[in-house]
Write a protein that holds these residues in place. Structure first.
Motif, short mmCIF file in Angstrom:
data_model
loop_
_atom_site.label_atom_id
_atom_site.label_comp_id
_atom_site.label_asym_id
_atom_site.label_seq_id
_atom_site.Cartn_x
_atom_site.Cartn_y
_atom_site.Cartn_z
N GLY A 206 9.23 -5.02 -0.66
CA GLY A 206 8.37 -3.85 -0.80
C GLY A 206 9.09 -2.82 -1.66
O GLY A 206 10.31 -2.79 -1.71
N GLY A 207 8.32 -1.99 -2.32
CA GLY A 207 8.89 -1.00 -3.22
C GLY A 207 8.75 0.41 -2.69
O GLY A 207 8.26 0.64 -1.58
N ALA A 208 9.19 1.34 -3.50
CA ALA A 208 9.13 2.76 -3.13
C ALA A 208 7.71 3.18 -2.80
O ALA A 208 6.76 2.81 -3.49
CB ALA A 208 9.68 3.61 -4.27
N GLY A 209 7.55 3.91 -1.70
CA GLY A 209 6.24 4.42 -1.30
C GLY A 209 5.38 3.43 -0.55
O GLY A 209 4.27 3.77 -0.15
N MET A 210 5.86 2.22 -0.33
CA MET A 210 5.08 1.22 0.39
C MET A 210 5.35 1.31 1.88
O MET A 210 6.38 1.82 2.31
CB MET A 210 5.37 -0.18 -0.13
N GLY A 211 4.39 0.78 2.69
CA GLY A 211 4.56 0.96 4.12
C GLY A 211 3.97 -0.10 5.00
O GLY A 211 3.38 -1.09 4.54
N VAL A 212 4.12 0.14 6.31
CA VAL A 212 3.59 -0.71 7.37
C VAL A 212 2.92 0.18 8.41
O VAL A 212 3.19 1.38 8.49
CB VAL A 212 4.70 -1.57 8.03
N VAL A 213 2.04 -0.42 9.22
CA VAL A 213 1.31 0.30 10.26
C VAL A 213 1.63 -0.33 11.61
O VAL A 213 1.56 -1.56 11.77
CB VAL A 213 -0.22 0.24 10.03
N LEU A 214 1.96 0.50 12.60
CA LEU A 214 2.22 0.00 13.95
C LEU A 214 0.94 -0.56 14.56
O LEU A 214 -0.16 -0.11 14.26
CB LEU A 214 2.77 1.13 14.82
N SER A 215 1.09 -1.51 15.45
CA SER A 215 -0.05 -2.16 16.09
C SER A 215 -0.85 -1.18 16.94
O SER A 215 -0.30 -0.35 17.66
CB SER A 215 0.44 -3.30 16.98
N ALA A 216 -2.16 -1.31 16.87
CA ALA A 216 -3.05 -0.49 17.68
C ALA A 216 -3.26 -1.08 19.07
O ALA A 216 -3.76 -0.41 19.96
CB ALA A 216 -4.40 -0.35 16.99
N THR A 217 -2.85 -2.32 19.27
CA THR A 217 -3.14 -3.00 20.53
C THR A 217 -1.90 -3.40 21.33
O THR A 217 -2.02 -3.74 22.50
CB THR A 217 -3.97 -4.27 20.28
N GLY B 101 0.79 -1.23 0.00
CA GLY B 101 0.00 0.00 0.00
C GLY B 101 0.82 1.28 0.00
O GLY B 101 2.01 1.27 0.26
N THR B 102 0.16 2.35 -0.29
CA THR B 102 0.81 3.66 -0.31
C THR B 102 0.12 4.64 0.62
O THR B 102 0.41 5.83 0.60
CB THR B 102 0.83 4.23 -1.74
N THR B 103 -0.81 4.11 1.46
CA THR B 103 -1.50 4.93 2.46
C THR B 103 -1.59 4.13 3.75
O THR B 103 -1.37 2.91 3.77
CB THR B 103 -2.94 5.29 2.03
N GLN B 104 -1.95 4.79 4.83
CA GLN B 104 -2.11 4.11 6.10
C GLN B 104 -3.17 3.00 6.00
O GLN B 104 -3.00 1.92 6.55
CB GLN B 104 -2.50 5.13 7.18
N ALA B 105 -4.23 3.25 5.28
CA ALA B 105 -5.32 2.28 5.15
C ALA B 105 -4.93 1.03 4.37
O ALA B 105 -5.52 -0.03 4.58
CB ALA B 105 -6.53 2.94 4.49
N THR B 106 -3.94 1.14 3.49
CA THR B 106 -3.58 -0.01 2.65
C THR B 106 -2.23 -0.63 3.00
O THR B 106 -1.83 -1.63 2.39
CB THR B 106 -3.58 0.39 1.16
N ALA B 107 -1.53 -0.05 3.98
CA ALA B 107 -0.23 -0.57 4.39
C ALA B 107 -0.39 -1.86 5.20
O ALA B 107 -1.47 -2.14 5.74
CB ALA B 107 0.52 0.49 5.20
N THR B 108 0.67 -2.64 5.31
CA THR B 108 0.68 -3.89 6.06
C THR B 108 0.69 -3.60 7.56
O THR B 108 1.53 -2.84 8.04
CB THR B 108 1.94 -4.72 5.70
N THR B 109 -0.22 -4.22 8.31
CA THR B 109 -0.27 -4.03 9.76
C THR B 109 0.73 -4.96 10.45
O THR B 109 0.77 -6.15 10.17
CB THR B 109 -1.68 -4.31 10.30
N LEU B 110 1.54 -4.40 11.35
CA LEU B 110 2.53 -5.17 12.10
C LEU B 110 1.87 -5.79 13.33
O LEU B 110 1.07 -5.14 14.00
CB LEU B 110 3.69 -4.27 12.51
#
Length: 129
Positions: free
Chosen positions: A55-66, A36-45
């Motif tokens: 992963g490529g340029a502009g891709m991301g991950v999201v920190l755990s909410a819990t 993904g290229t946004t918080q909503a589409t990034a991989t959740t850790l």
């Protein structure tokens, strides 16, 4: 010192008469793909130690909410990695939901502020190979 094949034991040899082994009591994921290229589409850790291998340029991950405490993110890709806070959160007093960047082959430790659900501080280290 070296990690064993499971990435959960640190092995050290201090000479012919002394060997030391420590077992980590944490969770690790070592084959993460950034997406993904946004918080909503990034991989959740989901673990404390997170090694992103693809992963490529502009891709991301999201920190755990819990997950309370620290999450370590290691970027083993050839591109910069975006790291987003959990939804509604912020990192290092930045903007809400804004990502920080870990350079290629770099890493960062993120720690949740005590008593909050989505406010993080970070410390980054970079490595060259």
């Amino acid at each position: 010192m070296v990690w064993d094949a499971s990435n959960k034991q640190l092995l050290a040899n201090f000479g012919a008469s002394s060997t030391w082994t420590a077992t980590l009591t944490t969770t690790a994921t070592t084959g993460i793909t950034a997406a993904g290229t946004t918080q909503a589409t990034a991989t959740t850790l989901t673990t404390r130690l997170n090694v992103v291998r693809t992963g490529g340029a502009g891709m991301g991950v999201v920190l755990s909410a819990t997950m309370a405490g620290q999450q370590i993110v290691v970027n083993r890709t050839g591109a910069a990695l975006l790291v987003y806070p959990s939804t509604g959160g912020l990192i290092d007093d930045g903007s809400t939901n804004a990502a920080v960047t870990i350079p290629a082959k770099g890493s960062a430790t993120f720690e949740r502020y005590p008593g909050t659900a989505s406010f993080f501080t970070s410390a980054q280290a970079t490595a060259t190979q």
